[in-house]
Design an enzyme around this catalytic site. Sequence first.
Site, PDB file in Angstrom:
ATOM      1  N   SER A   1      38.619  26.954  40.971  1.00 14.62           N
ATOM      2  CA  SER A   1      39.985  27.328  40.631  1.00 14.62           C
ATOM      3  C   SER A   1      40.638  26.167  39.875  1.00 14.62           C
ATOM      4  CB  SER A   1      40.754  27.731  41.889  1.00 14.62           C
ATOM      5  OG  SER A   1      41.947  28.390  41.575  1.00 14.62           O
TER       6      SER A   1
ATOM      7  N   HIS B   1      37.426  34.298  43.005  1.00 14.94           N
ATOM      8  CA  HIS B   1      38.413  34.357  44.084  1.00 14.94           C
ATOM      9  C   HIS B   1      38.251  35.576  44.989  1.00 14.94           C
ATOM     10  CE1 HIS B   1      40.453  31.320  41.612  1.00 14.94           C
ATOM     11  NE2 HIS B   1      41.232  31.081  42.652  1.00 14.94           N
TER      12      HIS B   1
ATOM     13  N   GLU C   1      35.950  33.029  35.675  1.00 17.48           N
ATOM     14  CA  GLU C   1      36.549  33.915  36.680  1.00 17.48           C
ATOM     15  C   GLU C   1      38.049  33.680  36.633  1.00 17.48           C
ATOM     16  OE1 GLU C   1      38.147  32.966  39.789  1.00 17.48           O
ATOM     17  OE2 GLU C   1      38.152  30.888  39.092  1.00 17.48           O
TER      18      GLU C   1
END
Length: 302
Positions: A113, A273, A203
């Site tokens: 992330s 996630h 992602e």
Amino acid sequence: MKSAIVPAPLKPGDLLRVIAPSGALREFDAFNQSIEIWRSRGYRIEISPNVQQSWGYLADKDEIRRHQLATAWSDPDCRGILCARGGFGSTRILESWDWQSNSTTPKWLIGFSDITALLWSLFNVGISSVHAPVLTTFTNEPDWSKERLLNWVAGKQINSLKGCGWGGGVVSGILLPGNLTVATHLLGTPLQPDFTGVILAFEDVTEAPYRIDRMLTQWRLSGVLSQVRGIVLGGFTRCEPPTNVPSFSVEEVLRDRLGDLGIPIVSDLPFGHGEENAALPVGVEVRLDGDQGILDFVGSRE
């Protein structure tokens, strides 16, 4: 482009430091449970001071978060760094930061992330890291995903991943995984990597389709996608269009913005996630089969 240097395998008794380089810690139970998983493998875990502090949406002021990173990275006894959570803030501590002036010994850095900025910055100096769960998410991973990360840092090989092949044949390249939003904001900065021979893996989470479109269009306009050998797509979690508003789906946006590049692309791999976040080594050689939808990890361990 050469593969990055993979740190030496971890063994029981090794010291791992916990830092919070990004957002403020909120998921305390999950954080503590994940630490116990690492401890159960025989690793010594040392939690950096101020990890549970907050400064607005950040885990603490920039200089304190930067000091956490510098202390862990320069500690000769520390063999790896576990990031507490994502959020936002890692790019802020990379201003006036130099990995090599703080230490010349490669060690593990694990996160995803917002941690993408640290992973890619470390890749720029030729050191491999791991795009993998942070401490607030690791405990919720399925067993196979936990074992995958723990096996990789212990020096074991990891299995290939299977997704949906879009065609384009088979290529080999250097894997560079990350969060699309964070990676996009590195374009045009000193932190932008050399994408020559790279296989990108993206992602994202909670980004509306038009935002995904805007970011991928920036990648197209930047010209760097002409240097890329292939693209891997993981989960785009909670990226549904707003209700009662005309929109494409995120799947339609991905197809439209990437499908004409003429390179192998594989989607729907289990990382990101969502419920599964398979560990992806950064900077290692991989083989991408766009026809069969397979990502193989073929790089040698150094």
